[in-house]
Structure formats: structure tokens, C-alpha cells
Design a protein around this motif. Structure first.
Motif, PDB file in Angstrom:
ATOM      1  N   UNK A 125       0.839  -1.205   0.000  1.00 20.28           N
ATOM      2  CA  UNK A 125       0.000   0.000   0.000  1.00 20.28           C
ATOM      3  C   UNK A 125       0.870   1.250   0.000  1.00 20.28           C
ATOM      4  N   UNK A 126       0.533   2.188  -0.876  1.00 20.12           N
ATOM      5  CA  UNK A 126       1.164   3.510  -0.900  1.00 20.12           C
ATOM      6  C   UNK A 126       0.107   4.516  -0.461  1.00 20.12           C
ATOM      7  N   UNK A 127       0.171   4.927   0.803  1.00 22.19           N
ATOM      8  CA  UNK A 127      -0.838   5.843   1.338  1.00 22.19           C
ATOM      9  C   UNK A 127      -0.761   7.224   0.701  1.00 22.19           C
ATOM     10  N   UNK A 128       0.436   7.681   0.327  1.00 19.86           N
ATOM     11  CA  UNK A 128       0.574   9.032  -0.220  1.00 19.86           C
ATOM     12  C   UNK A 128      -0.160   9.186  -1.551  1.00 19.86           C
ATOM     13  N   UNK A 129      -0.189   8.125  -2.365  1.00 17.02           N
ATOM     14  CA  UNK A 129      -0.902   8.167  -3.644  1.00 17.02           C
ATOM     15  C   UNK A 129      -2.198   7.369  -3.626  1.00 17.02           C
TER      16      UNK A 129
END
Length: 197
Positions: A95-99
Motif C-alpha cells: 500500500x502507498x498511502x501518499x498516492x
């Protein structure tokens, strides 16, 4: 929030049902992949270049190099993203929370159809699935086919870009999904995938 991974699993299960089909219409499936999803993540930052990460599936067969965002392993929290049954085939969950992008890899077992037949059936199944919107299927090569779609979950629209990978010993579906990232961002996440034969 299970929204961002369920669509990947839905398509993974659809691809699994196709992978299990033989010329005798045998639809029974027996898989040995039962361990929870996990992945190794390495970073090699440089001063001016984007951070690059190599994400690897638990079986070590699929590697994805990403150059945007910061992905973190969600395998220990897989229950927050997918149901227990859905996690059976999951070999990577990042998971990439920033994107706001979730990346998953599903291992679907050994192919029972020739690559051309498998990709044709997968394409037809995607286009015929009434739960999916904006389905676009790319041209299949000898061992991969790109596709994308959107669908609704919990009154939110989820976009998914996926790559079906056909290997001699295994089939994989790699998906990037988000309810806010653009198709371009999702497709960029899947630009650099390698599979061990």
C-alpha cells in the motif's frame, strides 16, 4: 477499508476460475498457496531521482519495481483488506498511502489452457461482467495481457489496472487499484514487472 483490494481479488478469482478450466470443462480448483501475503521491499534512493522500490511476491517469482510513492507491506494486516478466503491466492499486498494505491499479486496455479485461449476467455469474461464498468483490454502477447476497469464498492468508485501473466508453471494477476489515483498513475505502477520462469 477493504474497498481498495476487493476488486483485485474479484478479478483474481475470475482469472482463477478460467485458469482451472480444462478442455473437459473441469472447474475444480486445488491450490497449495495458503500462506498469508507478504513481500520484501528494498529502497535505493538517490539525491535527485525518485525513490525506487523492488517489491517481491512471497514465492519469489514476481518482482515489481516502482518509482513513485512509498509502498509498505500490508500482509500482516491482510484481514483489513481482504477476506480470509480471498487471501488464499494473495502473494503480495502493498500500500502507498501518499498516492492512495494498493498493489496486489495473486498466484492462480498452473495453467490448464494454452496462453491464447486463456487470454481470450479472460477478455470475454471481463467484458461480460456486469459489475465492471469502463473495461478496456489490451492486446495479449505470448505471456501477458493488460486490462483496466472500474467498479463500485460501498458507494465509491474504484479504478483498477491489472496485468495477467502466463507462465509455464503458474498464472499470476498483478493489480494496482485506487479510488482517487488516475489510470496513468496506476499503469505507471505496473510498468516494470518481471516473472521468473
Amino acid at each position: 477499508m477493504k474497498l481498495t483490494a476487493n476488486g483485485c481479488i474479484l478479478i483474481g478469482m475470475m482469472a482463477l476460475s478460467l485458469a482451472a478450466c480444462s478442455d473437459k470443462n473441469d472447474t475444480s480448483v486445488s491450490l497449495s498457496a495458503s500462506e498469508a501475503a507478504s513481500a520484501s521491499s528494498t529502497s535505493s534512493p538517490t539525491n535527485s531521482a525518485p525513490v525506487s522500490q523492488t517489491l517481491t511476491s512471497t514465492d519469489g517469482n514476481v518482482s515489481i519495481v516502482v518509482n513513485q510513492g512509498q509502498f509498505t507491506d500490508q500482509s500482516s494486516d491482510a484481514a483489513n483488506w481482504v477476506t480470509k478466503d480471498e487471501s488464499t491466492n494473495l502473494t503480495l499486498l502493498q500500500r502507498d498511502d501518499s498516492n492512495n494505491i494498493t498493489l496486489s499479486v495473486n498466484s492462480l496455479g498452473a495453467p490448464k489452457l494454452k496462453a491464447d485461449d486463456y487470454f481470450k476467455k479472460l477478455s470475454s469474461s471481463l467484458k461480460a461482467n456486469g459489475d465492471l464498468n469502463n473495461v478496456k483490454v489490451g492486446m495479449a502477447t505470448d505471456n501477458r495481457m493488460n486490462y483496466r476497469f472500474s467498479h463500485s464498492s460501498n458507494e465509491r468508485s474504484l479504478n483498477e489496472n491489472c496485468v495477467a501473466l502466463y507462465g509455464a508453471n503458474n498464472l499470476y494477476v498483478v493489480c494496482a487499484s485506487s479510488d482517487s489515483a488516475s489510470d496513468e498513475q496506476l499503469s505507471n505502477t505496473l510498468k516494470n514487472i518481471s516473472v521468473k520462469s
